[in-house]
Write a protein that holds these residues in place. Structure first.
Motif, PDB file in Angstrom:
ATOM      1  N   GLN A   1       0.928  -1.261  -0.080  1.00  0.00           N
ATOM      2  CA  GLN A   1      -0.066  -0.327  -0.077  1.00  0.00           C
ATOM      3  C   GLN A   1       0.835   1.677   0.306  1.00  0.00           C
ATOM      4  OE1 GLN A   1      -2.531  -1.887   3.456  1.00  0.00           O
ATOM      5  NE2 GLN A   1      -4.249  -0.451   2.329  1.00  0.00           N
ATOM      6  N   VAL A   2       1.775   1.367   0.453  1.00  0.00           N
ATOM      7  CA  VAL A   2       2.582   2.387   1.076  1.00  0.00           C
ATOM      8  C   VAL A   2       3.016   2.743  -0.662  1.00  0.00           C
ATOM      9  CG1 VAL A   2       4.819   3.754   1.882  1.00  0.00           C
ATOM     10  CG2 VAL A   2       2.868   1.847   3.263  1.00  0.00           C
ATOM     11  N   GLU A   3       4.321   1.498  -1.315  1.00  0.00           N
ATOM     12  CA  GLU A   3       4.518   1.353  -2.454  1.00  0.00           C
ATOM     13  C   GLU A   3       3.255   2.295  -3.900  1.00  0.00           C
ATOM     14  OE1 GLU A   3       7.443   1.683  -3.277  1.00  0.00           O
ATOM     15  OE2 GLU A   3       7.864   1.644  -1.392  1.00  0.00           O
ATOM     16  N   GLY A   4       2.506   1.850  -3.467  1.00  0.00           N
ATOM     17  CA  GLY A   4       1.242   2.050  -4.101  1.00  0.00           C
ATOM     18  C   GLY A   4       0.154   2.892  -4.231  1.00  0.00           C
ATOM     19  N   ASN A   5      -0.302   2.904  -2.896  1.00  0.00           N
ATOM     20  CA  ASN A   5      -1.087   4.427  -3.155  1.00  0.00           C
ATOM     21  C   ASN A   5       0.178   5.508  -2.366  1.00  0.00           C
ATOM     22  OD1 ASN A   5      -2.799   2.334  -3.442  1.00  0.00           O
ATOM     23  ND2 ASN A   5      -3.647   1.997  -1.449  1.00  0.00           N
ATOM     24  N   TYR A   6       0.800   5.826  -1.886  1.00  0.00           N
ATOM     25  CA  TYR A   6       1.639   6.837  -1.115  1.00  0.00           C
ATOM     26  C   TYR A   6       2.306   7.307  -2.292  1.00  0.00           C
ATOM     27  CZ  TYR A   6      -1.594   5.962   1.697  1.00  0.00           C
ATOM     28  OH  TYR A   6      -3.301   5.969   2.551  1.00  0.00           O
ATOM     29  N   GLY A   7       3.125   6.169  -2.653  1.00  0.00           N
ATOM     30  CA  GLY A   7       4.425   6.288  -3.725  1.00  0.00           C
ATOM     31  C   GLY A   7       5.964   6.265  -3.089  1.00  0.00           C
ATOM     32  N   GLY A   8       5.592   5.099  -2.344  1.00  0.00           N
ATOM     33  CA  GLY A   8       7.028   4.947  -1.203  1.00  0.00           C
ATOM     34  C   GLY A   8       7.252   5.988  -0.014  1.00  0.00           C
ATOM     35  N   GLU A   9       6.071   6.912   0.428  1.00  0.00           N
ATOM     36  CA  GLU A   9       6.041   7.353   1.144  1.00  0.00           C
ATOM     37  C   GLU A   9       5.236   7.446   2.448  1.00  0.00           C
ATOM     38  OE1 GLU A   9       8.766   9.752   1.438  1.00  0.00           O
ATOM     39  OE2 GLU A   9       9.978   8.984   0.228  1.00  0.00           O
ATOM     40  N   PHE A  10       5.160   7.261   3.767  1.00  0.00           N
ATOM     41  CA  PHE A  10       4.413   6.713   4.328  1.00  0.00           C
ATOM     42  C   PHE A  10       3.943   8.350   4.628  1.00  0.00           C
ATOM     43  CE2 PHE A  10       6.268   3.066   5.292  1.00  0.00           C
ATOM     44  CZ  PHE A  10       5.590   2.277   6.433  1.00  0.00           C
ATOM     45  N   PRO A  11       1.873   8.230   5.124  1.00  0.00           N
ATOM     46  CA  PRO A  11       1.166   8.800   5.453  1.00  0.00           C
ATOM     47  C   PRO A  11       1.996   9.711   7.129  1.00  0.00           C
ATOM     48  CG  PRO A  11       0.566   7.121   5.807  1.00  0.00           C
ATOM     49  CD  PRO A  11       1.074   6.790   4.948  1.00  0.00           C
ATOM     50  N   GLU A  12       1.392  10.499   7.332  1.00  0.00           N
ATOM     51  CA  GLU A  12       2.218  11.358   9.008  1.00  0.00           C
ATOM     52  C   GLU A  12       1.151  11.241   9.726  1.00  0.00           C
ATOM     53  OE1 GLU A  12       4.468  14.491   8.824  1.00  0.00           O
ATOM     54  OE2 GLU A  12       5.895  13.695   6.993  1.00  0.00           O
ATOM     55  N   GLU A  13      -0.360  11.717   9.715  1.00  0.00           N
ATOM     56  CA  GLU A  13      -1.804  11.224   9.840  1.00  0.00           C
ATOM     57  C   GLU A  13      -1.782   9.689  10.657  1.00  0.00           C
ATOM     58  OE1 GLU A  13      -2.610  14.474  11.587  1.00  0.00           O
ATOM     59  OE2 GLU A  13      -0.846  15.117  10.208  1.00  0.00           O
ATOM     60  N   PRO A  14      -2.225   9.917  11.944  1.00  0.00           N
ATOM     61  CA  PRO A  14      -3.070   8.485  12.607  1.00  0.00           C
ATOM     62  C   PRO A  14      -4.183   7.947  11.429  1.00  0.00           C
ATOM     63  CG  PRO A  14      -2.065  10.274  14.443  1.00  0.00           C
ATOM     64  CD  PRO A  14      -1.722  10.518  13.101  1.00  0.00           C
ATOM     65  N   ASP A  15      -4.958   8.845  11.381  1.00  0.00           N
ATOM     66  CA  ASP A  15      -5.551   8.249  10.265  1.00  0.00           C
ATOM     67  C   ASP A  15      -5.606   8.109   9.153  1.00  0.00           C
ATOM     68  OD1 ASP A  15      -7.130   9.284  12.216  1.00  0.00           O
ATOM     69  OD2 ASP A  15      -8.082  11.414  11.907  1.00  0.00           O
ATOM     70  N   GLU A  16      -4.457   8.449   8.522  1.00  0.00           N
ATOM     71  CA  GLU A  16      -4.044   8.027   7.281  1.00  0.00           C
ATOM     72  C   GLU A  16      -3.373   6.288   7.754  1.00  0.00           C
ATOM     73  OE1 GLU A  16      -3.346  10.334   4.118  1.00  0.00           O
ATOM     74  OE2 GLU A  16      -2.490  11.579   5.638  1.00  0.00           O
ATOM     75  N   LEU A  17      -3.012   6.833   8.875  1.00  0.00           N
ATOM     76  CA  LEU A  17      -1.928   5.369   8.550  1.00  0.00           C
ATOM     77  C   LEU A  17      -3.300   4.723   9.079  1.00  0.00           C
ATOM     78  CD1 LEU A  17       0.917   7.362  10.657  1.00  0.00           C
ATOM     79  CD2 LEU A  17       1.734   5.849   9.285  1.00  0.00           C
ATOM     80  N   SER A  18      -4.202   4.569  10.451  1.00  0.00           N
ATOM     81  CA  SER A  18      -5.002   3.215  10.516  1.00  0.00           C
ATOM     82  C   SER A  18      -5.825   3.026   8.550  1.00  0.00           C
ATOM     83  CB  SER A  18      -5.997   4.225  11.311  1.00  0.00           C
ATOM     84  OG  SER A  18      -6.248   4.734  11.848  1.00  0.00           O
ATOM     85  N   ASP A  19      -5.560   3.544   7.760  1.00  0.00           N
ATOM     86  CA  ASP A  19      -5.570   2.689   6.777  1.00  0.00           C
ATOM     87  C   ASP A  19      -5.224   1.725   5.870  1.00  0.00           C
ATOM     88  OD1 ASP A  19      -7.930   4.207   6.586  1.00  0.00           O
ATOM     89  OD2 ASP A  19      -7.075   5.490   5.346  1.00  0.00           O
ATOM     90  N   LEU A  20      -3.321   1.409   6.337  1.00  0.00           N
ATOM     91  CA  LEU A  20      -2.765   0.742   6.098  1.00  0.00           C
ATOM     92  C   LEU A  20      -3.324  -1.007   7.197  1.00  0.00           C
ATOM     93  CD1 LEU A  20       0.511   2.319   6.888  1.00  0.00           C
ATOM     94  CD2 LEU A  20      -0.709   2.312   4.372  1.00  0.00           C
ATOM     95  N   MET A  21      -2.904  -2.012   5.696  1.00  0.00           N
ATOM     96  CA  MET A  21      -3.742  -3.286   6.260  1.00  0.00           C
ATOM     97  C   MET A  21      -3.143  -3.483   7.400  1.00  0.00           C
ATOM     98  SD  MET A  21      -5.390  -5.314   5.253  1.00  0.00           S
ATOM     99  CE  MET A  21      -6.200  -5.199   3.416  1.00  0.00           C
ATOM    100  N   GLY A  22      -3.915  -4.253   8.799  1.00  0.00           N
ATOM    101  CA  GLY A  22      -3.228  -4.280   9.548  1.00  0.00           C
ATOM    102  C   GLY A  22      -2.952  -3.339  10.969  1.00  0.00           C
ATOM    103  N   VAL A  23      -3.058  -2.492  10.773  1.00  0.00           N
ATOM    104  CA  VAL A  23      -3.258  -1.093  11.484  1.00  0.00           C
ATOM    105  C   VAL A  23      -4.037  -0.928  12.018  1.00  0.00           C
ATOM    106  CG1 VAL A  23      -1.420   1.407  11.708  1.00  0.00           C
ATOM    107  CG2 VAL A  23      -0.235  -0.276   9.669  1.00  0.00           C
ATOM    108  N   GLY A  24      -3.831  -0.555  13.773  1.00  0.00           N
ATOM    109  CA  GLY A  24      -5.029  -0.233  14.347  1.00  0.00           C
ATOM    110  C   GLY A  24      -4.671   0.884  14.657  1.00  0.00           C
TER     111      GLY A  24
END
Length: 309
Positions: free
Chosen positions: A111-134
């Motif tokens: 997801q980080v590679e495909g949806n965010y161009g290899g850059e992690f989102p910085e907000e908790p709400d966006e990070l929660s969209d990553l698979m398995g990240v509560g």
């Protein structure tokens, strides 16, 4: 919800000199703390790997696995390009608990590679969209990678707040007090510090003086001698557990092609007996769960299983 419904203000539980409380904890932490390698980085990928590995696994066991994992897959691009079976096999080989965490970590890297161009989102709400990240893991990554998180409230933090400031055993109240206590814009150092306090000084059996707890002069439990705390779930024994059996199945199938139940069973349990307590029915249930998690391909009708590819 009205203010009355929300319960007492967080300030009601904190000492008048709350700034002194904050300064004491940060000074204590910065003077001496456990030197885990993920505390020396602000790389969100490295921190995410440490957080996922640390779930229900002793930190002392995580260090070697974390270093080996990052040596093998040093970036999200490397992990996303890896064969999922290899990632799951690594997880099982290092006894890191539920193997679906490896699957989710692999998918999150994609997801980080495909949806965010290899850059992690910085907000908790966006990070929660990553698979398995509560929510908890998302907030930890935001805190430790970007200094952009909210106050962490885990079982250790609840124990600290309950004992130190007589905070009632109520999740909403814990959240409010923790948020009020955290210095604005300092989630990285603060969340590390308060979790360290719960991990080395305010454990289930506290070591207040031995660990030089910085909050002794304000602590309700230290003053009264009453060190009760909310119940903290304990991890079930790993030996003989369903987690261990799941790991063995994945490990065995990772070294084999397709196996029938009666071929696989004795490799999982020495007491496997086709019609016994730990027999075909038990093994089929285990394989069905693993199939649901996408880790194993199980043909129930044929009674054969293989590692999912």
């Amino acid at each position: 919800m009205s203010d009355a419904d929300a319960g007492p203000d967080a300030d009601a539980f904190l000492p008048d000199d709350a700034d002194a409380v904050r300064d004491a904890l940060v000074t204590w932490y910065e003077a001496d703390h456990r030197d885990f390698p993920w505390r020396r980085t602000d790389d969100p990928y490295e921190i995410l790997v440490s957080e996922v590995m640390s779930q229900q696994t002793q930190l002392s066991r995580v260090v070697a696995a974390w270093e080996a994992f990052l040596d093998r897959w040093p970036t999200t691009a490397d992990l996303a390009a890896a064969d999922r079976a290899d990632v799951v096999g690594f997880w099982s080989d290092h006894s890191l608990g539920y193997n679906n965490r490896a699957k989710y970590l692999h998918e999150a890297a994609g997801q980080v590679e495909g949806n965010y161009g290899g850059e992690f989102p910085e907000e908790p709400d966006e990070l929660s969209d990553l698979m398995g990240v509560g929510p908890y893991t998302a907030n930890a990554v935001a805190s430790f990678a970007f200094n952009n998180g909210n106050a962490v409230v885990d079982t250790n933090v609840k124990r600290v707040l309950y004992r130190a400031f007589d905070v009632p055993d109520d999740d909403d109240t814990f959240e409010r007090v923790a948020s009020e206590l955290m210095p604005e814009g300092e989630s990285r150092v603060w969340n590390n510090a308060i979790m360290e306090l719960g991990g080395v000084a305010c454990e289930k059996t506290p070591t207040c003086d031995e660990a030089s707890c910085p909050w002794r002069e304000w602590c309700h439990a230290y003053a009264t001698g009453d060190f009760t705390a909310p119940d903290v779930p304990t991890q079930p024994d790993f030996e003989g557990s369903r987690r261990q059996m799941r790991g063995r199945v994945v490990n065995v199938l990772g070294r084999s092609d397709e196996l029938a139940l009666d071929e696989l069973g004795p490799k999982i349990r020495v007491d496997y007996a086709p019609d016994g307590e730990y027999g075909r029915e038990w093994l089929a249930g285990l394989l069905s769960d693993l199939d649901d998690d996408g880790l194993v391909a199980f043909d129930h009708e044929a009674g054969v299983a293989s590692l999912a590819r």
